[in-house]
Design an enzyme around this catalytic site. Structure first.
Site, PDB file in Angstrom:
ATOM      1  N   GLY A  38       3.335  10.446  35.194  1.00  0.00           N
ATOM      2  CA  GLY A  38       3.542   9.863  33.785  1.00  0.00           C
ATOM      3  C   GLY A  38       3.562   7.767  34.353  1.00  0.00           C
ATOM      4  O   GLY A  38       3.102   7.687  33.797  1.00  0.00           O
ATOM      5  N   CYS A  71      -7.131  30.035  10.883  1.00  0.00           N
ATOM      6  CA  CYS A  71      -8.335  30.236  11.147  1.00  0.00           C
ATOM      7  C   CYS A  71      -9.268  31.469  10.029  1.00  0.00           C
ATOM      8  O   CYS A  71      -8.618  33.199   9.536  1.00  0.00           O
ATOM      9  CB  CYS A  71      -8.270  30.732  12.441  1.00  0.00           C
ATOM     10  N   CYS A 103     -11.772  33.099  13.028  1.00  0.00           N
ATOM     11  CA  CYS A 103     -11.269  34.980  13.279  1.00  0.00           C
ATOM     12  C   CYS A 103      -9.767  35.222  12.907  1.00  0.00           C
ATOM     13  O   CYS A 103      -9.145  35.862  13.274  1.00  0.00           O
ATOM     14  CB  CYS A 103     -11.246  34.203  14.456  1.00  0.00           C
ATOM     15  N   CYS A 134     -10.227  27.619  13.969  1.00  0.00           N
ATOM     16  CA  CYS A 134      -9.913  27.149  15.584  1.00  0.00           C
ATOM     17  C   CYS A 134     -10.433  25.718  15.757  1.00  0.00           C
ATOM     18  O   CYS A 134     -12.176  25.901  15.832  1.00  0.00           O
ATOM     19  CB  CYS A 134     -10.064  27.897  15.972  1.00  0.00           C
ATOM     20  N   CYS A 146     -11.983  31.019  19.348  1.00  0.00           N
ATOM     21  CA  CYS A 146     -12.487  31.490  18.273  1.00  0.00           C
ATOM     22  C   CYS A 146     -13.200  32.714  18.618  1.00  0.00           C
ATOM     23  O   CYS A 146     -12.934  34.016  18.158  1.00  0.00           O
ATOM     24  CB  CYS A 146     -12.240  30.718  17.328  1.00  0.00           C
TER      25      CYS A 146
END
Lengths: 289, 256
Positions: free
Chosen positions: A29, A237, A240, A262, A268
């Site tokens: 970080g 979606c 899909c 997607c 997808c």
């Protein structure tokens, strides 16, 4: 054999970047300054990510590049070609086949493995930047763990919109120490930051590299009475039929027609190849596009 | 009784120039001290040294911390000093813009100090912010407005609320009423006097306005050319000034 040194950058530069990456991994970080090079593409097009990818690539690697989840957008295509040309590495669109994945603003839907590396392109690495413009001050705030200001931003969100409206680049706290900008991924992806793969973040213009080792604890900041929520469009979606993936909203015409698809194109396509069909989808055909 | 704040022969030099030199005093809990002097007399340098914004070159600045008793804030580690700066200490700037975040709502400004010491409950933070806005006479419906939409007097009151919300024990004020018109000044002084009495605050007020110290300060320190030339009870110093410069200062006040 190309006339470029492997992966464009010279060996000394790659060593310098690797040192920054190792330091970043040692202090998860923490933003490690590095001597960012000028790349043959403009700042804002992923120069940081490209340099990090160049430093970690080996000739046997298979590379995948995504831009907002898609393999076929300008940024993804040009960076993929860049490495095909300068490193001669194999490329793929399949998440599971890739060793190194460079991404702009998404984490792939498919869980990554320990032997994979995810490289993020970061525009502004400093999560406190819009609240405190002075770099000297933000560094001090990181050093002394003075992160009250980060919550001021979330407070402002709630007071203005009734909820934490920050939807991307949602600040996280890493291993209970550094507050980090996860790059502008949607907050839907934040829970996925705790993953098996190594995650490297490169900011070219801002000259910073930071990193998350595998299985690092990553907590999204929030309030007790306004807990963090990973949100997505409330839809399935249309291609899909997936209910759990992150969706792009596509405007279809001037009459308000729209569809949700997607954002992860590889995910997808694989679902459609497996026979899933959404509300507006046609049965999958190989090379239909 | 132990003093809350103790300064021992403090000095600050800008190269060969004197910022302030050989300043010593004790401040007891609940006491308000005024520092007066003309421009360039070292008042602000002194205040910034006391509040940890500048590092003094000589001397000690002791503060009676909650856990460790009297400690020198000059040699204290920076995290500890900054922690003091957002808990037990408060600093009210002359220009509200220096002390406020102009791009953040009034509520966020007041809440910042709470969040900085670990408050993580939005409802509580907001309730406290509204409570404090009320205490400094800012209406509740202004809580989501930015300070840039406030008048000068309101900004200054907001700055005071923001500073006092964590219940500090010592407040540094640098010309808190500077740049405000007299009626607004009077109300602000009234408010400050009320808060100081009510919360039992100790305060150090730097000003060139003798009326302000007459109203607020128990004790007075007069500075000239970086040196303290006279100290004493406020009324005593103002009514019977001993040092030539103090006499000049007191006699220079315009009588209306």
């Amino acid at each position: 054999m190309s006339d470029y040194n492997f992966a464009y950058l010279d060996e000394q530069t790659k060593r310098m970047i690797r040192r920054a990456i190792l330091k970043g991994l040692a202090v998860p970080g923490y933003q490690v300054p590095f001597a960012s090079r000028e790349m043959p593409m403009p700042y804002g097009w992923g120069t940081g990510g490209v340099q990090v990818s160049a430093a970690v690539l080996v000739p046997e690697d298979v590379m995948k590049v995504i831009d907002q989840g898609a393999d076929d957008t300008t940024n993804a295509v040009s960076i993929r070609k860049f490495f095909e040309k300068t490193a001669g590495v194999a490329t793929t669109e399949h998440t599971r086949d890739a060793d190194v994945i460079q991404t702009r603003h998404r984490i792939p839907e498919e869980p990554l493995r320990e032997d994979q590396i995810l490289v993020y392109q970061v525009p502004i690495p400093e999560p406190l930047r819009f609240l405190e413009p002075r770099e000297t001050e933000t560094r001090k705030m990181h050093a002394l763990e003075e992160y009250g200001l980060m919550h001021v931003k979330l407070y402002e969100d709630i007071s203005r919109h009734g909820a934490i409206s920050t939807a991307y680049a949602y600040p996280v706290k890493v291993e209970g120490r550094y507050v980090m900008d996860p790059s502008p991924i949607p907050k839907f992806d934040n829970p996925k930051l705790e993953m098996a793969a190594v995650q490297l973040f490169g900011a070219g213009r801002e000259q910073r590299i930071y990193a998350l080792p595998p299985y690092t604890q990553v907590v999204s900041l929030d309030f007790e009475d306004f807990p963090f929520e990973a949100s997505k469009a409330d839809h399935a979606c249309d291609l899909c039929g997936c209910n759990t993936s992150y969706l792009d909203e596509v405007i279809m015409d001037d009459a308000g027609g729209r569809m949700f698809v997607c954002s992860d194109t590889d995910f997808c396509r694989e679902r459609r190849a497996a026979g899933h069909v959404g509300a507006q989808g046609a049965p999958y055909e190989e090379d239909a596009a | 009784m132990t003093p809350l704040f103790q300064v021992k022969s403090l000095g600050k030099y800008y190269g060969s120039r004197i910022g302030c030199e050989d300043v010593s005093f004790d401040l007891y809990p609940g006491e308000v001290m005024g520092i007066v002097g003309e421009s360039g007399s070292g008042k602000s340098t002194l205040l910034n040294c006391l509040a940890g914004h500048l590092e003094p070159d000589t001397g000690e600045v002791l503060f009676d911390t909650r856990v460790g008793g009297l400690r020198d804030t000059v040699t204290m580690s920076e995290p500890e000093r900054r922690m003091l700066g957002r808990t037990d200490w408060a600093f009210v700037y002359q220009h509200a813009r220096d002390g406020l975040r102009m791009g953040v709502s009034a509520g966020g400004n007041v809440g910042e100090r709470l969040m900085a010491v670990g408050a993580r409950h939005y409802g509580d933070i907001r309730a406290q912010a509204i409570d404090w806005l009320g205490r400094v006479e800012i209406a509740e419906d202004r809580v989501d407005d930015r300070p840039s939409a406030f008048s000068g007097g309101m900004q200054q009151r907001l700055q005071i609320a923001r500073n006092l919300v964590t219940g500090p024990r010592l407040v540094f004020m640098d010309e808190p009423t500077g740049g405000l018109d007299v009626s607004v000044q009077a109300r602000l002084l009234d408010l400050l006097r009320g808060l100081v009495r009510e919360m039992g605050l100790s305060a150090i007020i730097v000003t060139h306005d003798l009326a302000v110290v007459r109203l607020l300060a128990d004790r007075l320190m007069v500075m000239k050319d970086g040196h303290v030339v006279e100290t004493g009870l406020t009324d005593q110093v103002l009514d019977d000034p001993q040092h030539g410069y103090t006499q000049l200062l007191v006699s220079s006040v315009l009588q209306v």
